[in-house]
Design a protein around this motif. Structure first.
Motif, PDB file in Angstrom:
ATOM      1  N   PHE A  89      -0.694 109.898-128.814  1.00  0.00           N
ATOM      2  CA  PHE A  89      -0.054 110.516-129.988  1.00  0.00           C
ATOM      3  C   PHE A  89       0.174 112.015-129.804  1.00  0.00           C
ATOM      4  O   PHE A  89       0.149 112.773-130.766  1.00  0.00           O
ATOM      5  N   GLY A  90       0.347 112.473-128.575  1.00  0.00           N
ATOM      6  CA  GLY A  90       0.587 113.893-128.312  1.00  0.00           C
ATOM      7  C   GLY A  90      -0.660 114.754-128.353  1.00  0.00           C
ATOM      8  O   GLY A  90      -0.562 115.969-128.281  1.00  0.00           O
ATOM      9  N   ASP A  91      -1.827 114.171-128.484  1.00  0.00           N
ATOM     10  CA  ASP A  91      -3.090 114.907-128.514  1.00  0.00           C
ATOM     11  C   ASP A  91      -3.990 114.420-127.398  1.00  0.00           C
ATOM     12  O   ASP A  91      -3.828 113.329-126.864  1.00  0.00           O
ATOM     13  N   THR A  92      -4.987 115.233-127.075  1.00  0.00           N
ATOM     14  CA  THR A  92      -6.006 114.860-126.099  1.00  0.00           C
ATOM     15  C   THR A  92      -7.340 114.780-126.819  1.00  0.00           C
ATOM     16  O   THR A  92      -7.742 115.721-127.501  1.00  0.00           O
ATOM     17  N   TYR A  93      -8.008 113.660-126.674  1.00  0.00           N
ATOM     18  CA  TYR A  93      -9.311 113.434-127.290  1.00  0.00           C
ATOM     19  C   TYR A  93     -10.341 113.344-126.184  1.00  0.00           C
ATOM     20  O   TYR A  93     -10.106 112.710-125.158  1.00  0.00           O
ATOM     21  N   LYS A  94     -11.487 113.968-126.392  1.00  0.00           N
ATOM     22  CA  LYS A  94     -12.558 113.952-125.403  1.00  0.00           C
ATOM     23  C   LYS A  94     -13.739 113.177-125.973  1.00  0.00           C
ATOM     24  O   LYS A  94     -14.141 113.403-127.113  1.00  0.00           O
ATOM     25  N   GLN A  95     -14.268 112.279-125.151  1.00  0.00           N
ATOM     26  CA  GLN A  95     -15.453 111.526-125.540  1.00  0.00           C
ATOM     27  C   GLN A  95     -16.417 111.493-124.365  1.00  0.00           C
ATOM     28  O   GLN A  95     -16.001 111.416-123.221  1.00  0.00           O
ATOM     29  N   VAL A  96     -17.707 111.525-124.682  1.00  0.00           N
ATOM     30  CA  VAL A  96     -18.750 111.496-123.659  1.00  0.00           C
ATOM     31  C   VAL A  96     -19.615 110.264-123.890  1.00  0.00           C
ATOM     32  O   VAL A  96     -20.057 110.016-125.016  1.00  0.00           O
ATOM     33  N   TYR A  97     -19.842 109.503-122.820  1.00  0.00           N
ATOM     34  CA  TYR A  97     -20.662 108.301-122.875  1.00  0.00           C
ATOM     35  C   TYR A  97     -21.858 108.465-121.944  1.00  0.00           C
ATOM     36  O   TYR A  97     -21.809 109.234-120.985  1.00  0.00           O
ATOM     37  N   GLU A  98     -22.900 107.714-122.215  1.00  0.00           N
ATOM     38  CA  GLU A  98     -24.098 107.779-121.380  1.00  0.00           C
ATOM     39  C   GLU A  98     -23.843 107.084-120.049  1.00  0.00           C
ATOM     40  O   GLU A  98     -23.036 106.164-119.952  1.00  0.00           O
ATOM     41  N   MET A  99     -24.568 107.525-119.017  1.00  0.00           N
ATOM     42  CA  MET A  99     -24.402 106.966-117.687  1.00  0.00           C
ATOM     43  C   MET A  99     -24.765 105.480-117.638  1.00  0.00           C
ATOM     44  O   MET A  99     -24.187 104.732-116.861  1.00  0.00           O
ATOM     45  N   LYS A 100     -25.680 105.040-118.483  1.00  0.00           N
ATOM     46  CA  LYS A 100     -26.075 103.625-118.490  1.00  0.00           C
ATOM     47  C   LYS A 100     -24.922 102.716-118.913  1.00  0.00           C
ATOM     48  O   LYS A 100     -24.929 101.529-118.620  1.00  0.00           O
ATOM     49  N   ASP A 101     -23.917 103.264-119.586  1.00  0.00           N
ATOM     50  CA  ASP A 101     -22.759 102.491-120.032  1.00  0.00           C
ATOM     51  C   ASP A 101     -21.588 102.562-119.056  1.00  0.00           C
ATOM     52  O   ASP A 101     -20.501 102.063-119.356  1.00  0.00           O
ATOM     53  N   LYS A 102     -21.802 103.164-117.895  1.00  0.00           N
ATOM     54  CA  LYS A 102     -20.716 103.401-116.937  1.00  0.00           C
ATOM     55  C   LYS A 102     -20.004 102.111-116.555  1.00  0.00           C
ATOM     56  O   LYS A 102     -18.773 102.044-116.585  1.00  0.00           O
ATOM     57  N   GLU A 103     -20.764 101.096-116.198  1.00  0.00           N
ATOM     58  CA  GLU A 103     -20.140  99.842-115.751  1.00  0.00           C
ATOM     59  C   GLU A 103     -19.289  99.216-116.848  1.00  0.00           C
ATOM     60  O   GLU A 103     -18.194  98.722-116.582  1.00  0.00           O
ATOM     61  N   GLN A 104     -19.794  99.225-118.071  1.00  0.00           N
ATOM     62  CA  GLN A 104     -19.033  98.654-119.180  1.00  0.00           C
ATOM     63  C   GLN A 104     -17.761  99.449-119.453  1.00  0.00           C
ATOM     64  O   GLN A 104     -16.711  98.869-119.708  1.00  0.00           O
ATOM     65  N   VAL A 105     -17.861 100.787-119.412  1.00  0.00           N
ATOM     66  CA  VAL A 105     -16.695 101.639-119.658  1.00  0.00           C
ATOM     67  C   VAL A 105     -15.630 101.377-118.605  1.00  0.00           C
ATOM     68  O   VAL A 105     -14.454 101.143-118.926  1.00  0.00           O
TER      69      VAL A 105
END
Length: 153
Positions: free
Chosen positions: A120-136
């Motif tokens: 939508f013309g914007d940049t959103y930043k999100q941070v996830y935990e390393m334990k969720d890396k495989e799922q992400v």
């Protein structure tokens, strides 16, 4: 009457944020700075309520304001159909389906996985935990959003 309107203005976006959050499989990492800010916000608003109002309606407004701030900070996340993001200028979470995402960058920091989502013309930043890396990575690969390797910092 004014208190009822204010209460509704706080409760409606809170309920909407909980509805958007139900789509999440993985939530964003809980940021301790944001938790501290939420605690300070809760303390200050509680003092204002105690000093100025002390009514049941005022207490409900206090609780709904704290809950709204909580939903904004801690409920965005990644689901099987898309990503729930905080837009920054609105108290509601926006659900972005994977086909609406123009580009996504995945960067791996020391203990985190950082997503930069362009939509939508914007940049959103999100941070996830390393334990969720495989799922992400799995969710993003299933939706053909990862192009190339992951940037390791």
């Amino acid at each position: 009457m004014v208190k009822v309107v204010v209460l509704l203005m706080l409760i409606v976006p809170t309920i909407y944020n909980f509805i958007v959050q139900r789509n999440n499989k993985i939530r964003v990492k809980k940021n301790s700075d944001l938790g501290f800010i939420l605690a300070i916000f809760a303390s200050i608003t509680s003092i204002f309520w105690y000093r100025l109002d002390r009514s049941l309606m005022g207490f409900l407004i206090l609780l709904s304001a704290i809950l709204l701030v909580y939903t904004i900070g801690f409920l965005p996340g990644l689901g099987k159909d898309g990503i729930g993001v905080f837009m920054g200028y609105s108290p509601i979470l926006k659900f972005i389906s994977f086909d609406q995402i123009k580009d996504i960058n995945v960067a791996e920091n020391y203990n985190d996985i950082e997503l930069r989502i362009n939509a939508f013309g914007d940049t959103y930043k999100q941070v996830y935990e390393m334990k969720d890396k495989e799922q992400v990575i799995k969710l993003l690969n299933e939706n053909r959003l990862i192009k190339g390797d992951i940037d390791v910092r």
